[in-house]
Design a protein around this motif. Structure first.
Motif, PDB file in Angstrom:
ATOM      1  N   MET A   1       0.871  -1.219  -0.083  1.00  0.00           N
ATOM      2  CA  MET A   1       0.038   0.015   0.024  1.00  0.00           C
ATOM      3  C   MET A   1       1.045   1.170   0.191  1.00  0.00           C
ATOM      4  O   MET A   1       1.815   1.230   0.592  1.00  0.00           O
ATOM      5  CB  MET A   1      -0.844  -0.069   1.301  1.00  0.00           C
ATOM      6  CG  MET A   1      -1.624   1.304   1.446  1.00  0.00           C
ATOM      7  SD  MET A   1      -3.130   0.883   0.286  1.00  0.00           S
ATOM      8  CE  MET A   1      -3.616   2.773   0.239  1.00  0.00           C
ATOM      9  N   THR A   2       0.675   2.236  -1.087  1.00  0.00           N
ATOM     10  CA  THR A   2       1.360   3.596  -0.955  1.00  0.00           C
ATOM     11  C   THR A   2       0.329   4.580  -0.665  1.00  0.00           C
ATOM     12  O   THR A   2      -0.623   4.850  -0.885  1.00  0.00           O
ATOM     13  CB  THR A   2       2.095   3.555  -2.326  1.00  0.00           C
ATOM     14  OG1 THR A   2       1.012   3.692  -3.337  1.00  0.00           O
ATOM     15  CG2 THR A   2       2.861   2.558  -2.454  1.00  0.00           C
ATOM     16  N   LEU A   3       1.135   5.552  -0.003  1.00  0.00           N
ATOM     17  CA  LEU A   3       0.511   6.898   0.466  1.00  0.00           C
ATOM     18  C   LEU A   3       1.217   8.047  -0.027  1.00  0.00           C
ATOM     19  O   LEU A   3       2.228   7.812   0.079  1.00  0.00           O
ATOM     20  CB  LEU A   3       0.185   6.837   1.951  1.00  0.00           C
ATOM     21  CG  LEU A   3      -0.737   6.043   2.476  1.00  0.00           C
ATOM     22  CD1 LEU A   3      -0.823   6.044   4.097  1.00  0.00           C
ATOM     23  CD2 LEU A   3      -2.239   6.167   1.727  1.00  0.00           C
ATOM     24  N   LYS A   4       0.645   9.135  -0.261  1.00  0.00           N
ATOM     25  CA  LYS A   4       1.411  10.324  -0.615  1.00  0.00           C
ATOM     26  C   LYS A   4       1.707  11.141   0.547  1.00  0.00           C
ATOM     27  O   LYS A   4       0.918  11.168   1.566  1.00  0.00           O
ATOM     28  CB  LYS A   4       0.833  11.403  -1.723  1.00  0.00           C
ATOM     29  CG  LYS A   4       0.515  10.781  -2.824  1.00  0.00           C
ATOM     30  CD  LYS A   4       0.013  11.663  -3.965  1.00  0.00           C
ATOM     31  CE  LYS A   4      -0.144  10.791  -5.259  1.00  0.00           C
ATOM     32  NZ  LYS A   4      -0.802  11.890  -6.181  1.00  0.00           N
ATOM     33  N   ALA A  10      -1.727  15.872   5.988  1.00  0.00           N
ATOM     34  CA  ALA A  10      -3.191  16.766   6.164  1.00  0.00           C
ATOM     35  C   ALA A  10      -3.991  15.888   7.111  1.00  0.00           C
ATOM     36  O   ALA A  10      -4.780  16.570   7.924  1.00  0.00           O
ATOM     37  CB  ALA A  10      -3.816  16.537   4.773  1.00  0.00           C
ATOM     38  N   LYS A  11      -3.780  14.749   7.448  1.00  0.00           N
ATOM     39  CA  LYS A  11      -4.522  13.880   8.123  1.00  0.00           C
ATOM     40  C   LYS A  11      -4.019  13.837   9.672  1.00  0.00           C
ATOM     41  O   LYS A  11      -4.904  13.730  10.672  1.00  0.00           O
ATOM     42  CB  LYS A  11      -4.520  12.645   7.817  1.00  0.00           C
ATOM     43  CG  LYS A  11      -5.399  11.672   8.459  1.00  0.00           C
ATOM     44  CD  LYS A  11      -6.625  11.763   7.685  1.00  0.00           C
ATOM     45  CE  LYS A  11      -8.034  10.737   8.318  1.00  0.00           C
ATOM     46  NZ  LYS A  11      -9.180  10.973   8.038  1.00  0.00           N
ATOM     47  N   PHE A  12      -2.746  14.255   9.895  1.00  0.00           N
ATOM     48  CA  PHE A  12      -2.147  13.953  11.277  1.00  0.00           C
ATOM     49  C   PHE A  12      -1.780  15.396  11.963  1.00  0.00           C
ATOM     50  O   PHE A  12      -1.433  16.316  11.043  1.00  0.00           O
ATOM     51  CB  PHE A  12      -1.109  12.972  11.280  1.00  0.00           C
ATOM     52  CG  PHE A  12      -1.478  11.507  11.196  1.00  0.00           C
ATOM     53  CD1 PHE A  12      -1.850  10.785  12.279  1.00  0.00           C
ATOM     54  CD2 PHE A  12      -1.409  11.077   9.934  1.00  0.00           C
ATOM     55  CE1 PHE A  12      -2.617   9.666  12.140  1.00  0.00           C
ATOM     56  CE2 PHE A  12      -2.107   9.943   9.687  1.00  0.00           C
ATOM     57  CZ  PHE A  12      -2.453   9.090  10.564  1.00  0.00           C
ATOM     58  N   LEU A  41       5.315   7.752  -0.207  1.00  0.00           N
ATOM     59  CA  LEU A  41       5.965   8.204  -1.537  1.00  0.00           C
ATOM     60  C   LEU A  41       5.830   9.948  -1.402  1.00  0.00           C
ATOM     61  O   LEU A  41       5.014  10.407  -0.727  1.00  0.00           O
ATOM     62  CB  LEU A  41       5.357   7.856  -2.627  1.00  0.00           C
ATOM     63  CG  LEU A  41       5.344   6.268  -2.909  1.00  0.00           C
ATOM     64  CD1 LEU A  41       4.507   5.834  -4.229  1.00  0.00           C
ATOM     65  CD2 LEU A  41       6.723   5.673  -2.912  1.00  0.00           C
ATOM     66  N   GLY A  42       6.531  10.349  -2.477  1.00  0.00           N
ATOM     67  CA  GLY A  42       6.600  11.859  -2.384  1.00  0.00           C
ATOM     68  C   GLY A  42       5.227  12.339  -3.047  1.00  0.00           C
ATOM     69  O   GLY A  42       4.241  11.545  -3.321  1.00  0.00           O
ATOM     70  N   GLY A  43       5.264  13.659  -3.194  1.00  0.00           N
ATOM     71  CA  GLY A  43       3.712  13.990  -3.675  1.00  0.00           C
ATOM     72  C   GLY A  43       3.095  14.950  -2.451  1.00  0.00           C
ATOM     73  O   GLY A  43       2.594  14.353  -1.462  1.00  0.00           O
ATOM     74  N   GLY A  44       3.262  16.114  -2.223  1.00  0.00           N
ATOM     75  CA  GLY A  44       2.758  16.903  -1.504  1.00  0.00           C
ATOM     76  C   GLY A  44       4.038  17.354  -0.629  1.00  0.00           C
ATOM     77  O   GLY A  44       4.964  16.890  -0.493  1.00  0.00           O
ATOM     78  N   ALA A  64      12.656  14.908   3.669  1.00  0.00           N
ATOM     79  CA  ALA A  64      11.625  16.155   3.986  1.00  0.00           C
ATOM     80  C   ALA A  64      11.011  15.967   5.358  1.00  0.00           C
ATOM     81  O   ALA A  64      10.780  17.053   5.990  1.00  0.00           O
ATOM     82  CB  ALA A  64      10.345  15.905   2.925  1.00  0.00           C
ATOM     83  N   ILE A  65      10.887  14.769   5.811  1.00  0.00           N
ATOM     84  CA  ILE A  65      10.407  14.546   7.161  1.00  0.00           C
ATOM     85  C   ILE A  65      11.388  15.122   8.168  1.00  0.00           C
ATOM     86  O   ILE A  65      10.952  15.855   9.177  1.00  0.00           O
ATOM     87  CB  ILE A  65      10.065  13.145   7.436  1.00  0.00           C
ATOM     88  CG1 ILE A  65       8.952  12.722   6.499  1.00  0.00           C
ATOM     89  CG2 ILE A  65       9.956  12.714   8.913  1.00  0.00           C
ATOM     90  CD1 ILE A  65       8.702  11.204   6.472  1.00  0.00           C
ATOM     91  N   LEU A  66      12.546  14.664   8.187  1.00  0.00           N
ATOM     92  CA  LEU A  66      13.732  15.184   8.950  1.00  0.00           C
ATOM     93  C   LEU A  66      13.907  16.701   8.857  1.00  0.00           C
ATOM     94  O   LEU A  66      14.225  17.265   9.795  1.00  0.00           O
ATOM     95  CB  LEU A  66      15.099  14.595   8.881  1.00  0.00           C
ATOM     96  CG  LEU A  66      14.875  12.843   8.869  1.00  0.00           C
ATOM     97  CD1 LEU A  66      16.150  12.276   8.393  1.00  0.00           C
ATOM     98  CD2 LEU A  66      14.863  12.668  10.288  1.00  0.00           C
TER      99      LEU A  66
END
Length: 73
Positions: A1-4, A10-12, A41-44, A64-66
């Motif tokens: 399963m992949t998410l952007k 946006a959700k958390f 994955l990237g995107g946003g 990006a997270i770091l």
């Protein structure tokens, strides 16, 4: 399963721990869909510090997270 990354952002809220279980609880993935893991994955963009635990991701997403002050375990 992949998410952007933008969908997760946006959700958390800042400080939340993002794991397979928290993504299921947030109804972003279903139990059966995530049995082999979840990959971000990237995107946003990410604009808050989130803590990722046991979630796969690409290197640019990790950076990006770091950069946003988050953590990756």
């Amino acid at each position: 399963m992949t998410l952007k990354l933008g969908e997760v952002n946006a959700k958390f809220k800042a400080g939340d721990v993002i794991s397979r279980e928290s993504l299921i609880k947030a109804k972003m993935v279903k139990t059966g869909e995530s049995r082999y893991g979840v990959k971000i994955l990237g995107g946003g963009e990410i604009d808050k510090s989130l803590k990722f635990d046991g979630v796969l991701m690409t290197n640019p997403v990790k950076e990006a997270i770091l950069k946003a002050g988050g953590e990756v375990k």
